[in-house]
Design an enzyme around this catalytic site. Sequence first.
Site, PDB file in Angstrom:
ATOM      1  N   GLU A 182     -10.285 -31.884  -6.759  1.00 47.57           N
ATOM      2  CA  GLU A 182      -9.862 -30.989  -5.674  1.00 47.57           C
ATOM      3  C   GLU A 182     -10.354 -29.557  -5.882  1.00 47.57           C
ATOM      4  OE1 GLU A 182      -6.635 -30.375  -8.738  1.00 47.57           O
ATOM      5  OE2 GLU A 182      -8.037 -31.958  -8.165  1.00 47.57           O
TER       6      GLU A 182
ATOM      7  N   CYS B  99      -6.490 -35.102 -14.121  1.00 51.79           N
ATOM      8  CA  CYS B  99      -6.307 -34.236 -15.277  1.00 51.79           C
ATOM      9  C   CYS B  99      -5.230 -34.816 -16.203  1.00 51.79           C
ATOM     10  CB  CYS B  99      -6.012 -32.796 -14.843  1.00 51.79           C
ATOM     11  SG  CYS B  99      -6.226 -31.592 -16.183  1.00 51.79           S
TER      12      CYS B  99
ATOM     13  N   HIS C  72     -10.891 -31.855 -12.209  1.00 52.37           N
ATOM     14  CA  HIS C  72     -10.121 -31.649 -10.976  1.00 52.37           C
ATOM     15  C   HIS C  72     -11.041 -31.860  -9.777  1.00 52.37           C
ATOM     16  CE1 HIS C  72      -6.279 -30.009 -12.487  1.00 52.37           C
ATOM     17  NE2 HIS C  72      -7.015 -29.574 -13.496  1.00 52.37           N
TER      18      HIS C  72
END
Length: 200
Positions: free
Chosen positions: A182, A78, A180
Site C-alpha cells: 500500500e 509486514c 508494504h
Amino acid sequence: MIAIIDYGAGNLFSVKNALEYIQLPYLITNQAEDLQQADALILPGVGAFPYAMKMLNQTGLVDVILEQVKNKPLLGICLGMQMLFEESHEFECCRGLGLISGTVDGIQTSYKIPHMGWNQLHLSQPENPLLHGISEQDCVYFVHSYMAYTDNNNVAACCDYGITIPALVNRGNVYGAQFHPEKSGEVGLQILRNFGGLIK
C-alpha cells in the site's frame, strides 16, 4: 469484499486508502461473521510480534482465520506476514498462526537495521499470481528489523540486504508481503489488484 482484520495492531488506513484507490470493496472489521462472509482477508500489522499476537488472540478471531483460509485467500502485510509463521523470537519466543512453516528472527546483516526504504524484488516464482505484471527488480517499500526464515519453496520473491530476505511468501491460499504494497506505488497497487483477482 475483502475484510481488513482490525485487532488493534494494524496499519489499517493506508491499506484502506489503497483498496479504495484501486476500487476493491473492503470492510474493516473485528467480527467473526464478517470474516466468514468476506471473499478474502487482509491481516495488516505494525509493532512487535508478541504484542500483535496477544491482541489478535484477544479478539477470538484466530480460529476463524484458520478456518477461513482453507477456502479463501489471505494476505498478511509486514508484521501481518510474519504472524503467518510458526513462531517468532522478537523479544521472546511467541507462537504465530502456523499457516506457513518457518520462524521469524532478527535480520543478520552488516547493513543498517531497520531495513527501511525501497529495495528491488527478485522473483523466485515469477508465475505466482500476486506477481502478474511485476518485473524483476521492480522496487517496493520495506520497514522491518525481523524477517522470516523459511523453506525456499514458500518464497515467491525476495530482496537482497546483505542477506536474502523473503519479500513475498505463499503457501496455498496464504500470502504474505514483508514490504508494504500500500506504500509501494504502482508496483504495490498491482500486487493488491492481483490479490483482488484471486477472489472467486
